[in-house]
Design a protein around this motif. Structure first.
Motif, PDB file in Angstrom:
ATOM      1  N   LEU A 106       0.826  -1.203   0.000  1.00  0.00           N
ATOM      2  CA  LEU A 106       0.000   0.000   0.000  1.00  0.00           C
ATOM      3  C   LEU A 106       0.861   1.253   0.000  1.00  0.00           C
ATOM      4  O   LEU A 106       0.598   2.208  -0.747  1.00  0.00           O
ATOM      5  CB  LEU A 106      -0.925  -0.014   1.222  1.00  0.00           C
ATOM      6  N   ARG A 107       1.891   1.263   0.819  1.00  0.00           N
ATOM      7  CA  ARG A 107       2.779   2.429   0.868  1.00  0.00           C
ATOM      8  C   ARG A 107       3.425   2.672  -0.496  1.00  0.00           C
ATOM      9  O   ARG A 107       3.629   3.823  -0.899  1.00  0.00           O
ATOM     10  CB  ARG A 107       3.858   2.216   1.928  1.00  0.00           C
ATOM     11  N   GLY A 108       3.699   1.604  -1.217  1.00  0.00           N
ATOM     12  CA  GLY A 108       4.303   1.764  -2.534  1.00  0.00           C
ATOM     13  C   GLY A 108       3.333   2.255  -3.587  1.00  0.00           C
ATOM     14  O   GLY A 108       3.760   2.645  -4.685  1.00  0.00           O
ATOM     15  N   CYS A 109       2.043   2.228  -3.274  1.00  0.00           N
ATOM     16  CA  CYS A 109       1.025   2.670  -4.239  1.00  0.00           C
ATOM     17  C   CYS A 109       0.566   4.101  -4.020  1.00  0.00           C
ATOM     18  O   CYS A 109      -0.155   4.655  -4.866  1.00  0.00           O
ATOM     19  CB  CYS A 109      -0.209   1.760  -4.158  1.00  0.00           C
ATOM     20  N   THR A 110       0.949   4.720  -2.920  1.00  0.00           N
ATOM     21  CA  THR A 110       0.336   6.002  -2.556  1.00  0.00           C
ATOM     22  C   THR A 110       0.664   7.134  -3.524  1.00  0.00           C
ATOM     23  O   THR A 110      -0.036   8.150  -3.545  1.00  0.00           O
ATOM     24  CB  THR A 110       0.740   6.415  -1.131  1.00  0.00           C
ATOM     25  N   ASP A 111       1.710   6.970  -4.332  1.00  0.00           N
ATOM     26  CA  ASP A 111       2.009   8.013  -5.309  1.00  0.00           C
ATOM     27  C   ASP A 111       0.940   8.081  -6.403  1.00  0.00           C
ATOM     28  O   ASP A 111       0.892   9.050  -7.170  1.00  0.00           O
ATOM     29  CB  ASP A 111       3.393   7.808  -5.923  1.00  0.00           C
ATOM     30  N   ARG A 112       0.052   7.074  -6.468  1.00  0.00           N
ATOM     31  CA  ARG A 112      -1.023   7.076  -7.458  1.00  0.00           C
ATOM     32  C   ARG A 112      -2.321   7.667  -6.884  1.00  0.00           C
ATOM     33  O   ARG A 112      -3.309   7.801  -7.610  1.00  0.00           O
ATOM     34  CB  ARG A 112      -1.305   5.652  -7.927  1.00  0.00           C
ATOM     35  N   PHE A 113      -2.322   7.976  -5.588  1.00  0.00           N
ATOM     36  CA  PHE A 113      -3.517   8.477  -4.944  1.00  0.00           C
ATOM     37  C   PHE A 113      -3.509   9.999  -4.889  1.00  0.00           C
ATOM     38  O   PHE A 113      -2.501  10.641  -5.186  1.00  0.00           O
ATOM     39  CB  PHE A 113      -3.621   7.929  -3.511  1.00  0.00           C
ATOM     40  N   THR A 114      -4.627  10.567  -4.477  1.00  0.00           N
ATOM     41  CA  THR A 114      -4.684  12.008  -4.256  1.00  0.00           C
ATOM     42  C   THR A 114      -3.766  12.357  -3.098  1.00  0.00           C
ATOM     43  O   THR A 114      -3.504  11.513  -2.220  1.00  0.00           O
ATOM     44  CB  THR A 114      -6.105  12.466  -3.922  1.00  0.00           C
ATOM     45  N   PRO A 115      -3.275  13.590  -3.033  1.00  0.00           N
ATOM     46  CA  PRO A 115      -2.415  13.972  -1.894  1.00  0.00           C
ATOM     47  C   PRO A 115      -3.077  13.745  -0.547  1.00  0.00           C
ATOM     48  O   PRO A 115      -2.429  13.284   0.405  1.00  0.00           O
ATOM     49  CB  PRO A 115      -2.148  15.460  -2.159  1.00  0.00           C
ATOM     50  N   GLU A 116      -4.383  14.036  -0.437  1.00  0.00           N
ATOM     51  CA  GLU A 116      -5.088  13.828   0.829  1.00  0.00           C
ATOM     52  C   GLU A 116      -5.108  12.352   1.193  1.00  0.00           C
ATOM     53  O   GLU A 116      -4.842  11.979   2.347  1.00  0.00           O
ATOM     54  CB  GLU A 116      -6.516  14.361   0.743  1.00  0.00           C
TER      55      GLU A 116
END
Length: 540
Positions: free
Chosen positions: A457-467
């Motif tokens: 999950l931590r490796g995927c967060t660059d694909r999410f919104t900043p919030e």
């Protein structure tokens, strides 16, 4: 019969609990659960028949499947919300000269609406009727309808055959294993007890374990125990859970499980411990509403004993999150229900509730009452579909005239609730409460945080919104400090929150379009009430 094509019809709504359109980008998943019903029918069919399963949720439309031009029979399964697509499949297949049959809860609830489009209908369960159909078809005399005179013994249900979709299994979140049918309760909005009976029928524990083991060998890591009330027979449920705990010890890594059950487990510490130690990752529980009068109205008596907030928190204190089913629009609901529901969800710390507007489904006592009162609405957006109200997705639409508010007020209030609940700040608050409330650590293996779900999950967060990214990192760091054994659970819930939060804008668009349409068609913001119709609330 030489060849059989079994099709799971897709839901053609843009928002659907059946599909995971955003998930392939993150988890390579396309659908929630394997088509267990079709694999079971395949298991009832002789080895001399070529059987191919086609799940439209994973493979896409069946229109171009070559078997549509060659197979002897096309079998379609559908819930009510899939029936419109099922009709299109039938029309396509019959135009190519195929014999088409339909089964599933959708046709069982309203068979008369389906006869025109299908050659044969299967009403209810098929363990007793499918073999008869095969014999009749081979004899050149298939019947227009097959209806089982008795409810089948679950011990007679065959092992599912997954061979024809083995290559598709990685695209499912869960594999399905049927454990029981029936429900001891008789909620007004639910048709399960009318179709499957109020006496629980259970599958032998040894067979359930064999089916789980087969799915594990095929590479699945998560199983949904298909049952309308997993704990409807507590003694059986405990026996099965003990067997699951032993089975998980055989695997290099334990399987995860989910099931649908009721709040009565809050009074059974042994059951809650067994669920946690069996590696259950979630429990679907019919909470419905904190409104006591609405619970009485819908005959949800099992939820009236004790404080619901405390009940939910007690269950979750064993380290297993509840996916609480939440409904708005009961006759005793007013416009105050939306704030009441929000506060309840936050106070109970239900991480990801499943929220709907009340819908009167064909075959339920609620539908009978609403029909008699003239309170079923043919929603104008779907006027082109025969019996259009049956195809509505309750996550977006409702087919009733509410008693305590207008339809527009119900839709606006529901949209407000959706946006509030799936706000990242509200989710973070619930997750913190969920983690802090855990009093007993599940006796299962704990993922290595460096390589497990949280790391991914931590490796995927660059694909999410900043919030979303900031909130996820903050939640994971907090969980590692206060309850590290809960890290994988929080990570799984966060993945699902990404999915839910991403859907909010689509839900908003569809609901606002529906409101605009209804205000145009019915300028007074409410459809006319038929002569003689009653808008009185249901008795409690």
């Amino acid at each position: 019969m030489k060849s059989l094509l079994l099709v799971s019809a897709a839901n053609d709504h843009e928002i659907s609990a059946w599909t995971y359109d955003d998930m392939p980008k993150l988890m390579k998943k396309k659908a929630f659960i394997t088509p267990l019903q079709l694999a079971t029918v395949a298991g009832m069919t002789g080895d001399d028949v070529e059987v191919v399963i086609w799940d439209e949720h994973v493979r896409g439309p069946v229109d171009e499947c070559a078997l549509l031009d060659t197979c002897d029979v096309v079998g379609v399964t559908a819930f009510s919300s899939h029936l419109r697509r099922a009709r299109k499949i039938a029309q396509l297949a019959r135009a190519r000269g195929r014999y088409v049959v339909l089964g599933g809860p959708g046709v069982s609830a309203a068979p008369d609406t389906c006869r025109e489009d299908f050659d044969t209908l299967f009403i209810g369960e098929t363990e007793n009727t499918w073999p008869q159909f095969l014999a009749d078809f081979d004899a050149g005399d298939p019947k227009a309808e097959y209806r089982s005179a008795d409810l089948p013994d679950m011990a007679e249900s065959p092992l599912p055959k997954w061979e024809s979709i083995a290559a598709d299994l990685p695209y499912y979140v869960s594999g399905g294993v049927q454990v029981s049918r029936g429900c001891p309760f008789n909620c007004e909005f639910c048709g399960v007890w009318q179709i499957f009976g109020r006496k629980m029928r259970t599958k032998p524990v040894d067979q359930v374990i064999e089916e789980v083991r087969a799915l594990e060998k095929l590479g699945l890591r998560h199983v949904l125990f298909c049952s309308d009330n997993f704990v409807g027979t507590p003694k059986y449920a405990k026996e099965l859970l003990r067997a699951v705990i032993a089975l998980n010890e055989e695997f290099s890594w334990p399987m995860m499980f989910t099931a649908e059950l009721d709040v009565t487990i809050a009074r059974d510490p042994e059951m809650m411990s067994l669920l946690a130690d069996s590696n259950f990752s979630g429990l679907l529980v019919g909470i419905e509403t904190p409104n006591v009068e609405s619970l009485k109205e819908t005959r949800k008596r099992q939820n009236l004993r004790g404080d619901l907030v405390e009940t939910v928190r007690r269950i979750q204190s064993y380290g297993v999150p509840i996916d609480g089913s939440i409904i708005v629009g009961f006759d005793h609901d007013t416009t105050e229900i939306f704030e009441q529901q929000y506060q309840f969800i936050q106070d109970a710390c239900i991480p990801l509730p499943k929220m709907h507007m009340l819908k009167a489904i064909a075959g339920t006592e609620l539908r009978t009452r609403m029909d008699a009162a003239g309170r079923i609405v043919k929603v104008p957006q779907l006027d082109d579909a025969r019996g259009s109200d049956d195809y509505l997705d309750a996550q977006i639409h409702t087919n009733i005239l509410p008693a305590g508010m207008s339809r527009v007020e119900l839709m606006r209030g529901y949209l407000w609730l959706i946006e509030k609940v799936f706000d990242w700040g509200a989710f973070e608050t619930r997750i913190a409460g969920y983690v802090d409330n855990v009093q007993r650590q599940p006796q299962t293996k704990v993922e290595d945080p460096a390589i497990g779900t949280a790391a991914y999950l931590r490796g995927c967060t660059d694909r999410f919104t900043p919030e979303a990214a900031t909130t996820i990192h903050r939640m994971l760091e907090r969980t590692e400090r206060v309850a590290p054994f809960m890290l994988a659970s929080v990570a799984r819930l966060s993945f699902r929150q990404v999915f839910e939060a991403n859907r909010v804008h689509v839900i908003r668009k569809e609901i606002l379009e529906q409101i605009e349409l209804e205000e145009t068609v019915w300028p007074v913001a409410e459809p006319p009430v038929p002569a003689g119709a009653s808008m009185e609330a249901a008795p409690t």
